[in-house]
Write a protein that holds these residues in place. Structure first.
Motif, PDB file in Angstrom:
ATOM      1  N   GLY A 210       2.159  20.882   1.826  1.00 55.65           N
ATOM      2  CA  GLY A 210       0.943  20.805   1.021  1.00 55.65           C
ATOM      3  C   GLY A 210       0.892  19.614   0.091  1.00 55.65           C
ATOM      4  O   GLY A 210      -0.179  19.232  -0.390  1.00 55.65           O
ATOM      5  N   ILE A 211       2.050  18.998  -0.201  1.00 56.37           N
ATOM      6  CA  ILE A 211       2.072  17.823  -1.075  1.00 56.37           C
ATOM      7  C   ILE A 211       1.529  16.612  -0.318  1.00 56.37           C
ATOM      8  O   ILE A 211       1.890  16.371   0.830  1.00 56.37           O
ATOM      9  N   ALA A 212       0.654  15.850  -0.971  1.00 58.30           N
ATOM     10  CA  ALA A 212       0.065  14.656  -0.360  1.00 58.30           C
ATOM     11  C   ALA A 212       0.151  13.493  -1.336  1.00 58.30           C
ATOM     12  O   ALA A 212       0.050  13.677  -2.552  1.00 58.30           O
ATOM     13  N   LEU A 213       0.345  12.289  -0.809  1.00 60.66           N
ATOM     14  CA  LEU A 213       0.352  11.077  -1.634  1.00 60.66           C
ATOM     15  C   LEU A 213       0.141   9.866  -0.738  1.00 60.66           C
ATOM     16  O   LEU A 213       0.382   9.927   0.472  1.00 60.66           O
ATOM     17  N   GLU A 214      -0.338   8.772  -1.335  1.00 57.16           N
ATOM     18  CA  GLU A 214      -0.521   7.536  -0.575  1.00 57.16           C
ATOM     19  C   GLU A 214       0.815   6.826  -0.436  1.00 57.16           C
ATOM     20  O   GLU A 214       1.563   6.689  -1.411  1.00 57.16           O
ATOM     21  N   VAL A 215       1.112   6.369   0.775  1.00 57.89           N
ATOM     22  CA  VAL A 215       2.391   5.712   1.058  1.00 57.89           C
ATOM     23  C   VAL A 215       2.155   4.507   1.961  1.00 57.89           C
ATOM     24  O   VAL A 215       1.070   4.325   2.510  1.00 57.89           O
ATOM     25  N   GLU A 216       3.193   3.709   2.104  1.00 66.07           N
ATOM     26  CA  GLU A 216       3.246   2.734   3.184  1.00 66.07           C
ATOM     27  C   GLU A 216       4.230   3.264   4.217  1.00 66.07           C
ATOM     28  O   GLU A 216       5.265   3.832   3.865  1.00 66.07           O
ATOM     29  N   VAL A 217       3.901   3.085   5.490  1.00 69.15           N
ATOM     30  CA  VAL A 217       4.781   3.555   6.552  1.00 69.15           C
ATOM     31  C   VAL A 217       4.827   2.497   7.640  1.00 69.15           C
ATOM     32  O   VAL A 217       3.832   1.836   7.929  1.00 69.15           O
ATOM     33  N   GLU A 218       6.020   2.320   8.219  1.00 61.14           N
ATOM     34  CA  GLU A 218       6.134   1.379   9.333  1.00 61.14           C
ATOM     35  C   GLU A 218       7.174   1.878  10.334  1.00 61.14           C
ATOM     36  O   GLU A 218       8.013   2.726  10.026  1.00 61.14           O
ATOM     37  N   THR A 219       7.102   1.323  11.520  1.00 56.55           N
ATOM     38  CA  THR A 219       8.075   1.629  12.556  1.00 56.55           C
ATOM     39  C   THR A 219       8.053   0.517  13.585  1.00 56.55           C
ATOM     40  O   THR A 219       7.126  -0.288  13.630  1.00 56.55           O
ATOM     41  N   GLY A 230       4.239  -1.174  13.921  1.00 53.61           N
ATOM     42  CA  GLY A 230       3.112  -0.593  13.205  1.00 53.61           C
ATOM     43  C   GLY A 230       3.381  -0.552  11.717  1.00 53.61           C
ATOM     44  O   GLY A 230       4.507  -0.278  11.287  1.00 53.61           O
ATOM     45  N   HIS A 231       2.354  -0.812  10.927  1.00 58.20           N
ATOM     46  CA  HIS A 231       2.470  -0.768   9.465  1.00 58.20           C
ATOM     47  C   HIS A 231       1.131  -0.329   8.888  1.00 58.20           C
ATOM     48  O   HIS A 231       0.099  -0.955   9.159  1.00 58.20           O
ATOM     49  N   PHE A 232       1.142   0.751   8.107  1.00 57.84           N
ATOM     50  CA  PHE A 232      -0.093   1.288   7.535  1.00 57.84           C
ATOM     51  C   PHE A 232       0.120   1.710   6.089  1.00 57.84           C
ATOM     52  O   PHE A 232       1.234   2.069   5.700  1.00 57.84           O
ATOM     53  N   ARG A 233      -0.958   1.669   5.331  1.00 61.72           N
ATOM     54  CA  ARG A 233      -0.963   2.256   3.989  1.00 61.72           C
ATOM     55  C   ARG A 233      -2.064   3.304   3.969  1.00 61.72           C
ATOM     56  O   ARG A 233      -3.260   2.979   3.986  1.00 61.72           O
ATOM     57  N   GLU A 234      -1.640   4.555   3.985  1.00 64.85           N
ATOM     58  CA  GLU A 234      -2.568   5.680   4.091  1.00 64.85           C
ATOM     59  C   GLU A 234      -1.949   6.883   3.381  1.00 64.85           C
ATOM     60  O   GLU A 234      -0.821   6.830   2.888  1.00 64.85           O
ATOM     61  N   ASP A 235      -2.671   8.006   3.398  1.00 69.87           N
ATOM     62  CA  ASP A 235      -2.168   9.231   2.787  1.00 69.87           C
ATOM     63  C   ASP A 235      -1.188   9.944   3.714  1.00 69.87           C
ATOM     64  O   ASP A 235      -1.386   9.998   4.934  1.00 69.87           O
ATOM     65  N   LEU A 236      -0.150  10.507   3.100  1.00 69.35           N
ATOM     66  CA  LEU A 236       0.882  11.285   3.784  1.00 69.35           C
ATOM     67  C   LEU A 236       0.758  12.732   3.349  1.00 69.35           C
ATOM     68  O   LEU A 236       0.460  13.014   2.179  1.00 69.35           O
ATOM     69  N   LEU A 237       0.986  13.673   4.272  1.00 71.24           N
ATOM     70  CA  LEU A 237       0.942  15.098   3.949  1.00 71.24           C
ATOM     71  C   LEU A 237       2.208  15.766   4.462  1.00 71.24           C
ATOM     72  O   LEU A 237       2.550  15.635   5.644  1.00 71.24           O
ATOM     73  N   VAL A 262       9.868   4.330   8.503  1.00 68.39           N
ATOM     74  CA  VAL A 262      10.305   3.948   7.162  1.00 68.39           C
ATOM     75  C   VAL A 262       9.141   4.149   6.202  1.00 68.39           C
ATOM     76  O   VAL A 262       8.058   3.576   6.393  1.00 68.39           O
ATOM     77  N   LEU A 263       9.367   4.976   5.176  1.00 68.74           N
ATOM     78  CA  LEU A 263       8.327   5.310   4.201  1.00 68.74           C
ATOM     79  C   LEU A 263       8.604   4.648   2.866  1.00 68.74           C
ATOM     80  O   LEU A 263       9.750   4.624   2.391  1.00 68.74           O
ATOM     81  N   ASN A 264       7.578   4.103   2.266  1.00 69.81           N
ATOM     82  CA  ASN A 264       7.626   3.646   0.884  1.00 69.81           C
ATOM     83  C   ASN A 264       6.732   4.590   0.089  1.00 69.81           C
ATOM     84  O   ASN A 264       5.499   4.516   0.162  1.00 69.81           O
ATOM     85  N   LEU A 265       7.367   5.498  -0.660  1.00 69.11           N
ATOM     86  CA  LEU A 265       6.622   6.536  -1.375  1.00 69.11           C
ATOM     87  C   LEU A 265       5.966   6.019  -2.651  1.00 69.11           C
ATOM     88  O   LEU A 265       5.067   6.670  -3.185  1.00 69.11           O
ATOM     89  N   LEU A 266       6.410   4.868  -3.133  1.00 68.58           N
ATOM     90  CA  LEU A 266       5.812   4.259  -4.333  1.00 68.58           C
ATOM     91  C   LEU A 266       5.588   2.773  -4.062  1.00 68.58           C
ATOM     92  O   LEU A 266       6.309   1.908  -4.576  1.00 68.58           O
ATOM     93  N   TRP A 332      12.596   4.793   2.636  1.00 69.03           N
ATOM     94  CA  TRP A 332      13.122   6.059   3.144  1.00 69.03           C
ATOM     95  C   TRP A 332      13.020   6.059   4.668  1.00 69.03           C
ATOM     96  O   TRP A 332      11.944   6.203   5.239  1.00 69.03           O
ATOM     97  N   ALA A 333      14.151   5.853   5.329  1.00 68.08           N
ATOM     98  CA  ALA A 333      14.191   5.800   6.796  1.00 68.08           C
ATOM     99  C   ALA A 333      14.568   7.175   7.341  1.00 68.08           C
ATOM    100  O   ALA A 333      15.644   7.692   7.042  1.00 68.08           O
ATOM    101  N   ILE A 334      13.675   7.769   8.127  1.00 68.17           N
ATOM    102  CA  ILE A 334      13.928   9.089   8.705  1.00 68.17           C
ATOM    103  C   ILE A 334      13.546   9.072  10.179  1.00 68.17           C
ATOM    104  O   ILE A 334      12.608   8.396  10.588  1.00 68.17           O
TER     105      ILE A 334
END
Length: 403
Positions: A210-219, A230-237, A262-266, A332-334
């Motif tokens: 249920g937690i959501a926030l805007e992040v950057e994500v790439e892979t 791929g590289h995007f800046r969008e909302d994560l849920l 890889v997530l950038n949460l801030l 954050w690499a997962i």
């Protein structure tokens, strides 16, 4: 003959109706077949029921394909502005929501009605519901075997979509027809889909649903032949089974199983530098500090997952440890264990290999008169109206060229 047509379009979705209307408007005798009893269900459920029918920014850069330049021709000849002109002609009110995404003010039903009206005005014949069992070549004609009377056509357009959302009727018919005529298929997989995670390392994040926030994500990688990054800046849920939201749906089309995202949460902050710079002036606990920047439950989950006690005091932390924490938040690499599959995928990655098709007409190079359009083809758009624009453009490319 009542069952003899210039063009038979298999699939009455977005691409199929667009193609049928374009061909019939040029005087062709066109039949549109579909196995569903309800017209264009995928349009109906799109955009939360309001249909994100195009994106004003649509271009080749917004699509994924093994042959990335293929889509350029069709997209340049039928643009978002061209489709908008059709929407305005039918007096459908619309609005721009986010980054060029256009939605109906009222309902996706308006787009379905518009396409149906365009087909009817051009004289398209309908068979629906009508199950297609197979297609074969019979001299200069194609013979389409159905659960009713067989259909003969000089040209066949396959607009059967992909494998996503089987509960509304998705099938592999288009791929079976392609293989039958020796047209190659790029391996398919779910796209624009939530990603799943399990195992002990994910346990601290399970309660965060249920937690959501805007992040950057790439892979992926920018290096090597055929590299797909791929590289995007969008909302994560956060969900009960993993991660979703626009950021994850977008990156899922680039992600390859077994590789990390890889997530950038801030994304606005270098967390390590901020923490180290604050050591001498801030006496707070780490959990309290991170909770100023991130949702409190997420801050606690990140600390526990990375071996930090939430009540540890900032001044007591070594710089090296704070850099480790900063990396856990900014980089954050997962590795996902999988995805939610076709049942929740908005599109299908892969499909009919575009190297087998004419980019001007969408006709199979080796099979004159056989065309493939829309999601059946290995062209997949980003989230945000791009896949509909490909449906319109590829439909017009085929319908406008059939002789």
């Amino acid at each position: 003959m009542s069952n003899h047509y210039d063009v038979a379009v298999i699939g009455a979705g977005a691409a199929g109706m667009m193609c049928a209307a374009a061909a019939a408007a040029r005087g062709k005798r066109v039949l549109l077949l579909d196995h569903a009893s309800k017209l264009a269900e995928k349009i109906r459920i799109s955009g939360g029921g309001r249909c994100n029918f195009t994106n004003v920014n649509a271009g080749p850069q917004n699509f994924v394909s093994d042959n990335p330049h293929f889509c350029r021709s069709a997209l340049s000849r039928y643009t978002a502005q061209d489709f908008l002109a059709l929407v305005r002609k039918h007096r459908i009110a619309y609005h721009e929501k986010h980054r060029g995404q256009l939605f109906c003010d009222d309902s996706a039903e308006q787009i379905i009605r518009m396409l149906k009206d365009e087909c009817d005005a051009a004289g398209v014949a309908w068979r629906m519901p009508c199950k297609v069992n197979g297609v074969e070549r019979s001299g200069e004609l194609f013979r389409i075997d159905t659960d009713g009377e067989p259909v003969l056509a000089r040209n066949v357009v396959v607009a059967t979509g992909g494998l996503s959302i089987p509960k509304i009727g998705a099938t592999d018919l288009g791929y079976r027809i392609a293989r039958q005529f020796d047209v190659k298929i790029v391996e398919t997989r779910p796209g624009l889909v939530p990603l799943t995670f399990d195992g002990p390392s994910w346990q601290p994040f399970v309660p965060l649903a249920g937690i959501a926030l805007e992040v950057e994500v790439e892979t992926g990688s920018r290096k090597g032949k055929g590299a797909r990054h791929g590289h995007f800046r969008e909302d994560l849920l956060f969900t009960h089974r993993g991660l979703s939201g626009p950021a994850i749906l977008q990156i899922s089309s680039y992600w390859q199983p077994g590789t990390p995202i890889v997530l950038n949460l801030l994304p606005e902050m270098d967390v390590a530098e901020e923490l180290i710079a604050s050591k001498t002036s801030v006496k707070k606990q780490l959990g309290n500090i991170l909770s100023q920047w991130l949702p409190a439950r997420l801050a606690e989950g990140l600390l526990l997952a990375n071996g930090f006690a939430p009540d540890a005091r900032l001044p007591d932390m070594a710089d090296a440890k704070l850099r480790k924490l900063g990396d856990a938040i900014n980089r954050w690499a997962i590795v996902p264990t999988g995805s939610e599959g076709y049942r929740k995928a908005e599109v299908t990655i892969g499909g009919v290999d575009t190297r087998e098709l004419s980019q001007q007409t969408m006709m199979a190079n080796k099979v004159p008169g056989l065309y493939f359009i829309g999601e059946t083809v290995d062209v997949t758009g980003w989230l945000g109206g791009y896949n509909f624009q490909w449906a319109w453009a590829s439909g017009v490319a085929a319908g406008g060229s059939i002789e």
